[in-house]
Enzyme design. Structure first.
Site, PDB file in Angstrom:
ATOM      1  CB  THR A  74      -0.904  -0.004   1.260  1.00 16.67           C
ATOM      2  OG1 THR A  74      -1.685  -1.196   1.257  1.00 16.67           O
ATOM      3  CG2 THR A  74      -1.823   1.200   1.284  1.00 16.67           C
ATOM      4  CB  ALA A 118      14.333  17.690  -3.655  1.00 20.54           C
ATOM      5  NE  ARG A 160       5.551 -10.940   1.962  1.00 19.76           N
ATOM      6  CZ  ARG A 160       4.880 -10.397   2.954  1.00 19.76           C
ATOM      7  NH1 ARG A 160       5.224 -10.623   4.192  1.00 19.76           N
ATOM      8  NH2 ARG A 160       3.832  -9.637   2.716  1.00 19.76           N
ATOM      9  NE  ARG A 216       5.384 -16.108  -8.099  1.00 18.09           N
ATOM     10  CZ  ARG A 216       5.153 -17.163  -7.345  1.00 18.09           C
ATOM     11  NH1 ARG A 216       4.894 -18.317  -7.892  1.00 18.09           N
ATOM     12  NH2 ARG A 216       5.168 -17.088  -6.027  1.00 18.09           N
ATOM     13  N   GLY A 260      -0.457   9.065   9.619  1.00 15.98           N
ATOM     14  CA  GLY A 260      -0.508   9.026   8.145  1.00 15.98           C
ATOM     15  C   GLY A 260      -0.011  10.303   7.491  1.00 15.98           C
ATOM     16  CG  ASP A 280      -1.026   1.462  14.335  1.00 22.27           C
ATOM     17  OD1 ASP A 280       0.009   1.285  13.682  1.00 22.27           O
ATOM     18  OD2 ASP A 280      -1.764   2.457  14.188  1.00 22.27           O
ATOM     19  CE  LYS A 317      -0.217   5.036  13.539  1.00 26.23           C
ATOM     20  NZ  LYS A 317      -1.562   4.759  13.030  1.00 26.23           N
TER      21      LYS A 317
HETATM   22  P1  NAP Z   1       1.780  -3.926   2.890  1.00 25.62           P
HETATM   23  O1  NAP Z   1       0.742  -3.425   1.966  1.00 25.62           O
HETATM   24  O2  NAP Z   1       1.609  -5.267   3.520  1.00 25.62           O
HETATM   25  O3  NAP Z   1       3.176  -3.900   2.095  1.00 25.62           O
HETATM   26  C1  NAP Z   1       4.345  -4.476   2.587  1.00 25.62           C
HETATM   27  C2  NAP Z   1       5.330  -4.623   1.433  1.00 25.62           C
HETATM   28  O4  NAP Z   1       6.556  -5.113   1.931  1.00 25.62           O
HETATM   29  C3  NAP Z   1       4.852  -5.610   0.365  1.00 25.62           C
HETATM   30  O5  NAP Z   1       5.156  -5.109  -0.906  1.00 25.62           O
HETATM   31  C4  NAP Z   1       5.687  -6.870   0.650  1.00 25.62           C
HETATM   32  O6  NAP Z   1       5.947  -7.598  -0.516  1.00 25.62           O
HETATM   33  C5  NAP Z   1       6.961  -6.258   1.173  1.00 25.62           C
HETATM   34  N1  NAP Z   1       7.679  -7.152   2.058  1.00 25.62           N
HETATM   35  C6  NAP Z   1       7.276  -7.643   3.258  1.00 25.62           C
HETATM   36  N2  NAP Z   1       8.209  -8.449   3.773  1.00 25.62           N
HETATM   37  C7  NAP Z   1       9.228  -8.471   2.885  1.00 25.62           C
HETATM   38  C8  NAP Z   1      10.478  -9.130   2.839  1.00 25.62           C
HETATM   39  N3  NAP Z   1      10.899  -9.925   3.831  1.00 25.62           N
HETATM   40  N4  NAP Z   1      11.273  -8.914   1.779  1.00 25.62           N
HETATM   41  C9  NAP Z   1      10.902  -8.099   0.777  1.00 25.62           C
HETATM   42  N5  NAP Z   1       9.719  -7.439   0.755  1.00 25.62           N
HETATM   43  C10 NAP Z   1       8.902  -7.630   1.796  1.00 25.62           C
HETATM   44  O7  NAP Z   1       2.017  -2.897   4.088  1.00 25.62           O
HETATM   45  P2  NAP Z   1       1.730  -1.323   4.094  1.00 25.62           P
HETATM   46  O8  NAP Z   1       0.321  -1.127   4.508  1.00 25.62           O
HETATM   47  O9  NAP Z   1       2.227  -0.716   2.852  1.00 25.62           O
HETATM   48  O10 NAP Z   1       2.610  -0.891   5.361  1.00 25.62           O
HETATM   49  C11 NAP Z   1       4.006  -0.746   5.243  1.00 25.62           C
HETATM   50  C12 NAP Z   1       4.519   0.029   6.454  1.00 25.62           C
HETATM   51  O11 NAP Z   1       3.915   1.312   6.493  1.00 25.62           O
HETATM   52  C13 NAP Z   1       4.196  -0.618   7.796  1.00 25.62           C
HETATM   53  O12 NAP Z   1       5.243  -0.361   8.693  1.00 25.62           O
HETATM   54  C14 NAP Z   1       2.948   0.125   8.247  1.00 25.62           C
HETATM   55  O13 NAP Z   1       2.794   0.141   9.650  1.00 25.62           O
HETATM   56  C15 NAP Z   1       3.248   1.505   7.738  1.00 25.62           C
HETATM   57  N6  NAP Z   1       2.101   2.363   7.501  1.00 25.62           N
HETATM   58  C16 NAP Z   1       1.044   1.906   6.777  1.00 25.62           C
HETATM   59  C17 NAP Z   1       0.001   2.777   6.516  1.00 25.62           C
HETATM   60  C18 NAP Z   1      -1.197   2.348   5.713  1.00 25.62           C
HETATM   61  O14 NAP Z   1      -2.144   3.115   5.584  1.00 25.62           O
HETATM   62  N7  NAP Z   1      -1.198   1.139   5.153  1.00 25.62           N
HETATM   63  C19 NAP Z   1       0.030   4.091   6.981  1.00 25.62           C
HETATM   64  C20 NAP Z   1       1.142   4.524   7.729  1.00 25.62           C
HETATM   65  C21 NAP Z   1       2.174   3.653   7.969  1.00 25.62           C
HETATM   66  P3  NAP Z   1       4.752  -8.349  -1.328  1.00 25.62           P
HETATM   67  O15 NAP Z   1       3.874  -7.251  -1.846  1.00 25.62           O
HETATM   68  O16 NAP Z   1       5.431  -9.088  -2.416  1.00 25.62           O
HETATM   69  O17 NAP Z   1       4.050  -9.210  -0.321  1.00 25.62           O
HETATM   70  N1  HSE Z   2      -3.036   0.739  10.424  1.00 31.37           N
HETATM   71  C1  HSE Z   2      -2.785   2.134  10.616  1.00 31.37           C
HETATM   72  C2  HSE Z   2      -4.081   2.842  10.899  1.00 31.37           C
HETATM   73  C3  HSE Z   2      -2.120   2.700   9.402  1.00 31.37           C
HETATM   74  O1  HSE Z   2      -5.154   2.264  10.667  1.00 31.37           O
HETATM   75  O2  HSE Z   2      -4.055   3.978  11.369  1.00 31.37           O
HETATM   76  C4  HSE Z   2      -1.653   4.108   9.589  1.00 31.37           C
HETATM   77  O3  HSE Z   2      -0.603   4.194  10.487  1.00 31.37           O
END
Ligand code: NAP
Ligand code: HSE
Length: 436
Positions: free
Chosen positions: A13, A33, A45, A48, A134, A201, A205
Site C-alpha cells: 500500500t 528538493a 516478497r 510475481r 498518516g 498501533d 504512535k
Molecule cells: P503492505 O501493503 O503489507 O506492504 C508491505 C510490502 O513489503 C509488500 O510489498 C511486501 O511484498 C513487502 N515485504 C514484506 N516483507 C518483505 C520481505 N521480507 N522482503 C521483501 N519485501 C517484503 O504494508 P503497508 O500497509 O504498505 O505498510 C508498510 C509500512 O507502512 C508498515 O510499517 C505500516 O505500519 C506503515 N504504515 C502503513 C500505513 C497504511 O495506511 N497502510 C500508513 C502509515 C504507515 P509483497 O507485496 O510481495 O508481499
Molecule cells: N493501520 C494504521 C491505521 C495505518 O489504521 O491507522 C496508519 O498508520
C-alpha cells in the site's frame, strides 16, 4: 546536479503509493528538493504479484538487503513493516552510509533508541513522519513548529482503522467484523489487524509523539493499552444519548508525578472537535504553554496520504544531504544527550470520569446497593439511567457516568459490583475525557 537514487523496500500500500506520487509529481518535487529523485531499485516478497505503481524503470528483487547495501543507492525507504527483518534492513542501510525514511511505527517505537544512536554516530538521518497519523505532518509540527513551547499534553485519534470502524458502526449501524474487513480491503489496517483494534498501533504512535513532546527516550512499555474489541453497538447508542461519542484516543500528559501515557476508547463530548473526526481521518490536539491548543487533522492511513508524508521526508533528507550532520534537526527533537528517561504513572494512579454499563436484575434495592459501593470508594455519580425493562431473565442495562475519580477506586468498585448476585455480566467501563 546528479539525481538522488532511492531504493524502496516494500511495494505494498505505502510503497506503491510512494512510487506513484514520486513519479506523478516529479517536476514539482525536484524543484523543491533541488535535484531529481529516482527510484532505481525495490524489494518485494513476491516478484510475481502485480503492483499499484509503474515499475518499468525499477529493478526488482526479493532480497531487501540487496537494496539496503546497494552502493548506487543514496536513500533507502523502509516500507515493508514488521520489526525484526525491518530492523536488520535499516541497520544494514545505515552501515552502508545510507539515509533512511520509514513509515514503520512499530520499529521506531520499539527499536528507535538503538537505530537513532547508530544513525547519529554515522552522521545519517532516519526520517519517520509517515509513522504517526498518516498524512498529517505532526512530527514536523512538534519537532520544529512548536520548538519554543513546553508541551503539557496531547490527545489524538491515532489509528485510522479504529476510527473508521467506530464511525461506520455509529453512522451506518454496520457490524464490527464487516467494517474491519473493509478497513483491510482499503489498505488501512496493519498486516496483523490486532495491532489496530487491540490499540498497539496507536500505542506505537503515542510512544513516538510523547518522546518528541517531552524530550524522553522512546519507551513503548510505559504506555497503558486498551483496544476497541470489547465495545458494543449499545454503548455507542447510550453514550450518544448522553451527548458523547466514543473515540479511540491516545493521551500523553506531563503530570508532576510522572507521565500519563495511555491508549483506550474514550467518551468525548460531542461538541469537541475530536468527537467529530470520522472515518479514516486522524487528528492530534497539542497543548503548548505559549501557543495554547493546536489541532492537526488529516487522513491517518491509506496509500496516497501516507506517501505524502514519506515523500516529504525524502525531500527533507535530499535537501540536507550536504548539510553538516551536527546542524540537522535531532531525531527526537531534543539533542540526544538531553533526552530524559520516561517515568510513567501506573494507570491505577490516574484520575478520570467513567461510563459504566452494568447488567443487573431489575429488583428493589439493586441501585441502592450499587450506589453504596461506589459511594464507599468516593466515586461520585453524575448520571444514572436504567435502559428499559428487564429481559426474559429480568436483567436490565444500567448506565452510570461518574465524576472524576481515582482509577483504582473505580476498578475496585467495579469488581465488587460484579460480585453481587444480581449482577449477570462483566461491567463495561469506558473512560471519559472532557478535553477542556
Ligand atoms: P503492505 O501493503 O503489507 O506492504 C508491505 C510490502 O513489503 C509488500 O510489498 C511486501 O511484498 C513487502 N515485504 C514484506 N516483507 C518483505 C520481505 N521480507 N522482503 C521483501 N519485501 C517484503 O504494508 P503497508 O500497509 O504498505 O505498510 C508498510 C509500512 O507502512 C508498515 O510499517 C505500516 O505500519 C506503515 N504504515 C502503513 C500505513 C497504511 O495506511 N497502510 C500508513 C502509515 C504507515 P509483497 O507485496 O510481495 O508481499
Ligand atoms: N493501520 C494504521 C491505521 C495505518 O489504521 O491507522 C496508519 O498508520
Amino acid at each position: 546536479m546528479k539525481p538522488v537514487n532511492v531504493g524502496v523496500v516494500g511495494l505494498g500500500t505505502v510503497g506503491a503509493g510512494t512510487v506513484d506520487v514520486l513519479s506523478r509529481n516529479a517536476p514539482e518535487i525536484a524543484r523543491r528538493a533541488g535535484r531529481d529523485i529516482t527510484v532505481t531499485r525495490a524489494a518485494v516478497r513476491d516478484l510475481r504479484r502485480s503492483r499499484d505503481c509503474n515499475t518499468a524503470a525499477i529493478s526488482l528483487t526479493e532480497d531487501p538487503f540487496a537494496v539496503a547495501s546497494d552502493p548506487q543507492i543514496d536513500v533507502v525507504l523502509e516500507l515493508m513493516g514488521g520489526e525484526e527483518v525491518a530492523y536488520e534492513v535499516v541497520a544494514t542501510a545505515l552501515q552502508h552510509g545510507k539515509h533512511v525514511v520509514t513509515a514503520n511505527k512499530a520499529l521506531i517505537a520499539t527499536r528507535g533508541n538503538e537505530l537513532f544512536a547508530q544513525a547519529s554516530e554515522a552522521g545519517l538521518v532516519i526520517a519517520f513522519e509517515a509513522a504517526v497519523a498518516g498524512g498529517i505532518p505532526v512530527i514536523k509540527v512538534l519537532r520544529e513548529g512548536l520548538a519554543g513551547n513546553r508541551i503539557n499534553g496531547l490527545a489524538g485519534i491515532l489509528n485510522g482503522t479504529c476510527n473508521f470502524i467506530l464511525s461506520e458502526i455509529r453512522e451506518q449501524g454496520l457490524e464490527y467484523d464487516a467494517m474491519l474487513s473493509e478497513a483491510q480491503r482499503l489498505g488501512y489496517a496493519e498486516a496483523d489487524p490486532y495491532f489496530d483494534v487491540g490499540g498497539i498501533d496507536a500505542a506505537h504512535k503515542l510512544t513516538i509523539l510523547a518522546s518528541i513532546a517531552f524530550g524522553t527516550h522512546l519507551n513503548f512499555n510505559s504506555v497503558h493499552i486498551e483496544g476497541i474489541e470489547h465495545l458494543r453497538q449499545q454503548d455507542i447508542i447510550y453514550t450518544d444519548e448522553l451527548g458523547y461519542r466514543i473515540k479511540h484516543l491516545g493521551i500523553a500528559r506531563k503530570e508532576e508525578r510522572g507521565l500519563d501515557l495511555r491508549v483506550h476508547p474514550c467518551l468525548v463530548p460531542k461538541d469537541q472537535l475530536l468527537a467529530n473526526v470520522s472515518g479514516v481521518m486522524n487528528a492530534v490536539l497539542i497543548h503548548g504553554d505559549a501557543v495554547g491548543d493546536t489541532l492537526h487533522y488529516g487522513a491517518g492511513a491509506g496509500a496516497q496520504p501516507t506517501a505524502s508524508a514519506v515523500v516529504a521526508d525524502l525531500v527533507d533528507v535530499v535537501r540536507t544531504l550536504t548539510a553538516d550532520p551536527g546542524n540537522r534537526v535531532p531525531h527526537l527533537a531534543f539533542q540526544p544527550d538531553e533526552l530524559a528517561e520516561a517515568h510513567s504513572l501506573p494507570i491505577t494512579e490516574i484520575e478520570c470520569a467513567h461510563y459504566l454499563r452494568l447488567s443487573v436484575r431489575d429488583e428493589p434495592g439493586v441501585l441502592a446497593e450499587v450506589t453504596r459501593i461506589l459511594g464507599q470508594r468516593r466515586v461520585s455519580i453524575r448520571v444514572i439511567s436504567q435502559k428499559g425493562f428487564g429481559d426474559e431473565d429480568g436483567v436490565v442495562p444500567v448506565v452510570i457516568v461518574t465524576h472524576r475519580a481515582r482509577e483504582a477506586a473505580v476498578a475496585e468498585a467495579v469488581t465488587e459490583i460484579e460480585k453481587l448476585d444480581v449482577s449477570s455480566a462483566p461491567i463495561v467501563r469506558i473512560r471519559l475525557e472532557a478535553l477542556d
